[in-house]
Design a protein around this motif. Sequence first.
Motif, PDB file in Angstrom:
ATOM      1  N   ASN A  13       0.821  -1.211   0.000  1.00  0.00           N
ATOM      2  CA  ASN A  13       0.000   0.000   0.000  1.00  0.00           C
ATOM      3  C   ASN A  13       0.857   1.263   0.000  1.00  0.00           C
ATOM      4  O   ASN A  13       0.512   2.250  -0.651  1.00  0.00           O
ATOM      5  CB  ASN A  13      -0.943   0.006   1.196  1.00  0.00           C
ATOM      6  CG  ASN A  13      -2.036  -1.024   1.059  1.00  0.00           C
ATOM      7  OD1 ASN A  13      -2.304  -1.527  -0.029  1.00  0.00           O
ATOM      8  ND2 ASN A  13      -2.656  -1.367   2.164  1.00  0.00           N
ATOM      9  N   LYS A  14       1.976   1.239   0.715  1.00  0.00           N
ATOM     10  CA  LYS A  14       2.874   2.391   0.710  1.00  0.00           C
ATOM     11  C   LYS A  14       3.472   2.623  -0.666  1.00  0.00           C
ATOM     12  O   LYS A  14       3.586   3.759  -1.128  1.00  0.00           O
ATOM     13  CB  LYS A  14       3.993   2.193   1.735  1.00  0.00           C
ATOM     14  CG  LYS A  14       3.556   2.379   3.154  1.00  0.00           C
ATOM     15  CD  LYS A  14       4.732   2.197   4.097  1.00  0.00           C
ATOM     16  CE  LYS A  14       4.282   2.242   5.537  1.00  0.00           C
ATOM     17  NZ  LYS A  14       5.416   2.047   6.457  1.00  0.00           N
ATOM     18  N   VAL A  16       2.177   1.716  -3.556  1.00  0.00           N
ATOM     19  CA  VAL A  16       1.114   2.202  -4.451  1.00  0.00           C
ATOM     20  C   VAL A  16       0.829   3.679  -4.182  1.00  0.00           C
ATOM     21  O   VAL A  16       0.620   4.460  -5.112  1.00  0.00           O
ATOM     22  CB  VAL A  16      -0.167   1.347  -4.284  1.00  0.00           C
ATOM     23  CG1 VAL A  16      -1.337   1.967  -5.014  1.00  0.00           C
ATOM     24  CG2 VAL A  16       0.084  -0.060  -4.785  1.00  0.00           C
ATOM     25  N   LYS A  17       0.850   4.078  -2.914  1.00  0.00           N
ATOM     26  CA  LYS A  17       0.607   5.483  -2.579  1.00  0.00           C
ATOM     27  C   LYS A  17       1.672   6.380  -3.199  1.00  0.00           C
ATOM     28  O   LYS A  17       1.354   7.387  -3.831  1.00  0.00           O
ATOM     29  CB  LYS A  17       0.586   5.678  -1.068  1.00  0.00           C
ATOM     30  CG  LYS A  17       0.433   7.136  -0.659  1.00  0.00           C
ATOM     31  CD  LYS A  17       0.307   7.321   0.827  1.00  0.00           C
ATOM     32  CE  LYS A  17       1.560   6.945   1.548  1.00  0.00           C
ATOM     33  NZ  LYS A  17       1.514   7.236   2.982  1.00  0.00           N
ATOM     34  N   TRP A  18       2.942   6.000  -3.060  1.00  0.00           N
ATOM     35  CA  TRP A  18       4.007   6.830  -3.603  1.00  0.00           C
ATOM     36  C   TRP A  18       3.999   6.851  -5.131  1.00  0.00           C
ATOM     37  O   TRP A  18       4.268   7.882  -5.745  1.00  0.00           O
ATOM     38  CB  TRP A  18       5.360   6.371  -3.067  1.00  0.00           C
ATOM     39  CG  TRP A  18       5.601   6.902  -1.700  1.00  0.00           C
ATOM     40  CD1 TRP A  18       5.553   6.209  -0.529  1.00  0.00           C
ATOM     41  CD2 TRP A  18       5.866   8.256  -1.343  1.00  0.00           C
ATOM     42  NE1 TRP A  18       5.784   7.050   0.519  1.00  0.00           N
ATOM     43  CE2 TRP A  18       5.986   8.314   0.055  1.00  0.00           C
ATOM     44  CE3 TRP A  18       6.018   9.428  -2.075  1.00  0.00           C
ATOM     45  CZ2 TRP A  18       6.258   9.501   0.733  1.00  0.00           C
ATOM     46  CZ3 TRP A  18       6.289  10.615  -1.395  1.00  0.00           C
ATOM     47  CH2 TRP A  18       6.407  10.640  -0.020  1.00  0.00           C
ATOM     48  N   ALA A  20       1.317   6.541  -7.034  1.00  0.00           N
ATOM     49  CA  ALA A  20       0.189   7.385  -7.431  1.00  0.00           C
ATOM     50  C   ALA A  20       0.535   8.860  -7.263  1.00  0.00           C
ATOM     51  O   ALA A  20       0.232   9.690  -8.141  1.00  0.00           O
ATOM     52  CB  ALA A  20      -1.052   7.031  -6.617  1.00  0.00           C
ATOM     53  N   GLY A  53      -4.278  12.195  -7.500  1.00  0.00           N
ATOM     54  CA  GLY A  53      -3.419  11.095  -7.074  1.00  0.00           C
ATOM     55  C   GLY A  53      -3.900  10.488  -5.758  1.00  0.00           C
ATOM     56  O   GLY A  53      -3.942   9.270  -5.607  1.00  0.00           O
ATOM     57  N   PHE A  54      -4.272  11.353  -4.805  1.00  0.00           N
ATOM     58  CA  PHE A  54      -4.811  10.847  -3.545  1.00  0.00           C
ATOM     59  C   PHE A  54      -6.148  10.146  -3.753  1.00  0.00           C
ATOM     60  O   PHE A  54      -6.443   9.150  -3.089  1.00  0.00           O
ATOM     61  CB  PHE A  54      -4.975  11.979  -2.527  1.00  0.00           C
ATOM     62  CG  PHE A  54      -3.716  12.281  -1.763  1.00  0.00           C
ATOM     63  CD1 PHE A  54      -3.126  11.317  -0.960  1.00  0.00           C
ATOM     64  CD2 PHE A  54      -3.133  13.523  -1.844  1.00  0.00           C
ATOM     65  CE1 PHE A  54      -1.976  11.592  -0.245  1.00  0.00           C
ATOM     66  CE2 PHE A  54      -1.988  13.810  -1.135  1.00  0.00           C
ATOM     67  CZ  PHE A  54      -1.401  12.851  -0.338  1.00  0.00           C
ATOM     68  N   TYR A  57      -5.457   6.704  -5.036  1.00  0.00           N
ATOM     69  CA  TYR A  57      -4.986   5.855  -3.944  1.00  0.00           C
ATOM     70  C   TYR A  57      -6.148   5.440  -3.048  1.00  0.00           C
ATOM     71  O   TYR A  57      -6.246   4.287  -2.641  1.00  0.00           O
ATOM     72  CB  TYR A  57      -3.919   6.592  -3.136  1.00  0.00           C
ATOM     73  CG  TYR A  57      -3.449   5.835  -1.926  1.00  0.00           C
ATOM     74  CD1 TYR A  57      -2.789   4.620  -2.054  1.00  0.00           C
ATOM     75  CD2 TYR A  57      -3.659   6.337  -0.648  1.00  0.00           C
ATOM     76  CE1 TYR A  57      -2.351   3.927  -0.940  1.00  0.00           C
ATOM     77  CE2 TYR A  57      -3.224   5.654   0.468  1.00  0.00           C
ATOM     78  CZ  TYR A  57      -2.568   4.450   0.318  1.00  0.00           C
ATOM     79  OH  TYR A  57      -2.151   3.768   1.419  1.00  0.00           O
ATOM     80  N   TYR A  58      -7.041   6.357  -2.749  1.00  0.00           N
ATOM     81  CA  TYR A  58      -8.206   6.034  -1.919  1.00  0.00           C
ATOM     82  C   TYR A  58      -9.089   4.990  -2.597  1.00  0.00           C
ATOM     83  O   TYR A  58      -9.533   4.037  -1.963  1.00  0.00           O
ATOM     84  CB  TYR A  58      -9.005   7.306  -1.641  1.00  0.00           C
ATOM     85  CG  TYR A  58     -10.358   7.041  -1.053  1.00  0.00           C
ATOM     86  CD1 TYR A  58     -10.497   6.652   0.277  1.00  0.00           C
ATOM     87  CD2 TYR A  58     -11.518   7.171  -1.815  1.00  0.00           C
ATOM     88  CE1 TYR A  58     -11.741   6.402   0.822  1.00  0.00           C
ATOM     89  CE2 TYR A  58     -12.756   6.924  -1.284  1.00  0.00           C
ATOM     90  CZ  TYR A  58     -12.875   6.536   0.035  1.00  0.00           C
ATOM     91  OH  TYR A  58     -14.102   6.280   0.576  1.00  0.00           O
ATOM     92  N   PHE A  60      -8.150   2.816  -4.788  1.00  0.00           N
ATOM     93  CA  PHE A  60      -7.406   1.555  -4.759  1.00  0.00           C
ATOM     94  C   PHE A  60      -7.590   0.852  -3.427  1.00  0.00           C
ATOM     95  O   PHE A  60      -7.844  -0.352  -3.379  1.00  0.00           O
ATOM     96  CB  PHE A  60      -5.927   1.822  -5.034  1.00  0.00           C
ATOM     97  CG  PHE A  60      -5.053   0.623  -4.821  1.00  0.00           C
ATOM     98  CD1 PHE A  60      -4.987  -0.381  -5.775  1.00  0.00           C
ATOM     99  CD2 PHE A  60      -4.299   0.483  -3.669  1.00  0.00           C
ATOM    100  CE1 PHE A  60      -4.187  -1.495  -5.590  1.00  0.00           C
ATOM    101  CE2 PHE A  60      -3.497  -0.613  -3.465  1.00  0.00           C
ATOM    102  CZ  PHE A  60      -3.442  -1.609  -4.425  1.00  0.00           C
ATOM    103  N   LEU A  61      -7.467   1.596  -2.323  1.00  0.00           N
ATOM    104  CA  LEU A  61      -7.635   0.992  -0.999  1.00  0.00           C
ATOM    105  C   LEU A  61      -9.050   0.493  -0.788  1.00  0.00           C
ATOM    106  O   LEU A  61      -9.274  -0.564  -0.205  1.00  0.00           O
ATOM    107  CB  LEU A  61      -7.267   1.999   0.095  1.00  0.00           C
ATOM    108  CG  LEU A  61      -5.807   2.284   0.286  1.00  0.00           C
ATOM    109  CD1 LEU A  61      -5.629   3.286   1.425  1.00  0.00           C
ATOM    110  CD2 LEU A  61      -5.016   1.028   0.556  1.00  0.00           C
TER     111      LEU A  61
END
Length: 66
Positions: A13-14, A16-18, A20, A53-54, A57-58, A60-61
């Motif tokens: 998850n980290k 993927v966050k970076w 994105a 981008g956020f 990521y949201y 995706f989660l």
Amino acid sequence: MERLLPGPQDEQNKVVKWVALLLSIGGGLTISSWYLPWGLHSVIILIFSIALGFLAYYLFLRRQTK
């Protein structure tokens, strides 16, 4: 003790966050470079691209938890 350590899912998850965030910042900078000179509109474009981008990521989660 083992529960306190981050698991492989947290690490993914980290990453993927970076990814994105960096892709959205790069896209925002690319779009801003098309509309020179740099100004307030460039900052607005970057803010919206980071927000997208956020959002990615949201989503995706959220999709992962289902």
